[in-house]
Design a protein around this motif. Sequence first.
Motif, PDB file in Angstrom:
ATOM      1  N   HIS A 178     -43.428   0.611  17.688  1.00 53.93           N
ATOM      2  CA  HIS A 178     -42.910   0.212  18.998  1.00 53.93           C
ATOM      3  C   HIS A 178     -41.594   0.915  19.329  1.00 53.93           C
ATOM      4  O   HIS A 178     -40.995   0.641  20.359  1.00 53.93           O
ATOM      5  N   PRO A 180     -39.379   4.068  20.607  1.00 57.60           N
ATOM      6  CA  PRO A 180     -39.630   5.195  21.517  1.00 57.60           C
ATOM      7  C   PRO A 180     -39.944   6.458  20.709  1.00 57.60           C
ATOM      8  O   PRO A 180     -39.238   6.774  19.750  1.00 57.60           O
ATOM      9  N   LYS A 292     -41.541  -0.411  23.190  1.00 61.52           N
ATOM     10  CA  LYS A 292     -42.833  -1.002  23.523  1.00 61.52           C
ATOM     11  C   LYS A 292     -42.911  -2.401  22.914  1.00 61.52           C
ATOM     12  O   LYS A 292     -42.653  -2.592  21.738  1.00 61.52           O
ATOM     13  N   TYR A 293     -43.277  -3.350  23.753  1.00 58.19           N
ATOM     14  CA  TYR A 293     -43.479  -4.721  23.265  1.00 58.19           C
ATOM     15  C   TYR A 293     -44.878  -5.168  23.645  1.00 58.19           C
ATOM     16  O   TYR A 293     -45.256  -5.143  24.816  1.00 58.19           O
ATOM     17  N   GLU A 294     -45.667  -5.564  22.639  1.00 60.20           N
ATOM     18  CA  GLU A 294     -47.028  -6.018  22.860  1.00 60.20           C
ATOM     19  C   GLU A 294     -47.116  -7.480  22.482  1.00 60.20           C
ATOM     20  O   GLU A 294     -46.952  -7.843  21.318  1.00 60.20           O
TER      21      GLU A 294
END
Length: 391
Positions: A178, A180, A292-294
Amino acid sequence: MRHRFYKLLYIAAIFSLLLSTAPARADEAVPAETLQLLPDRAGDFQARGAALPSKSNEIPEALSSEEFGPISSVTRQYASPKGETFSVTLIKTRSDSAAYSLLTNRTPWGGQAKRLSDVGTAGVAWDGQVAFFKGAAFVYLRDKGKSSGESEALKDLARGISQNLDAGESEIPVLIKHLPEWETAQERAVFTVSLQALQAAAGGRPILDAVSFEGGAEAVTALYGPSRLVIVENTTPQLATTNDQRITAKLKELREGGQPVPTAYRRVGNYSVFVFDAPDEATATKLIDGVKYEQVVQWLGQNPHAYQRAVREYTNTTAGVILAVLKASGLSLILCLGVGAVFGGIVFMRRRRQQQTTEAFSDAGGMVRLNLDEMTQIDTPGKLLGPGQGR
């Protein structure tokens, strides 16, 4: 006086006995399953002696249970067919993440060491040493006969040891992915599972003292040029909210006291994201935007929306099939029309060229063509009138 001498002699004997039995007690403290992780034979390498509890000098740096949570640690000596001697230390940790944290913190992970993709889940080699992690195990190997340089025999031994270990999740922690540009950032990223290790990796930032690793939080830090990015993953939204409140209060306290603060901070889902030493706030904001966060939602019991979800999936699947059939039919129709148009056009142009180069005889202004030049093929010559039959 003699009585005192015998008393001292008796105490010395008891003390010597305790020292002689200490290794055996240490062996008993190591679980049998951990001892079995270092087999008697690993590929072409034969073990020398039994596996014993590790000493602090058997690894690059002494371990702290608070930083990495090792459960047990054993060391065993191995010999190659050529007589080379190697030392293997295996540290059993509480999780795959903790083992990976050891790899990125206790080896020259971000330096000039060579990465090994075929040893464990992830590994690294440097100066006659190899370290890797697989599952919840961290393994450190040292060539006792060399102080520098690569050793292919050491890598072969590492592969042999790796085959005896449980693969666990067979992946590096998802938090790394996650970051960059994580494909390149992972080469310089340091993963931690404790505040002490995070402070050491990030350079001792006062704001990080407000972060709590309660509930099994994990963190990663990496450099992007002069900027240092730190991501702390909280395990639940509640813990993320608590940490965010603590961090916000700490930021206010640091600013009022004139102490250093991060260039930017933001909560992203369950992540607490910091950027330090960025050239400007815009650069820091752009770096945070790249995180990025899921979100993953799991039901502890039966999913109350299971029927609606099944209906939605069935509808989507059916619609997808119908759409695919329509697309295929339309494509076939267009293809057929296109091929027909091409061949029809070729035949038409060929006939037109023949008509333009051949003198035509017609009694209907070109609408009906007389086959006086016998240019048009006659399929049924038997139906034509013969000489004298037209009278």
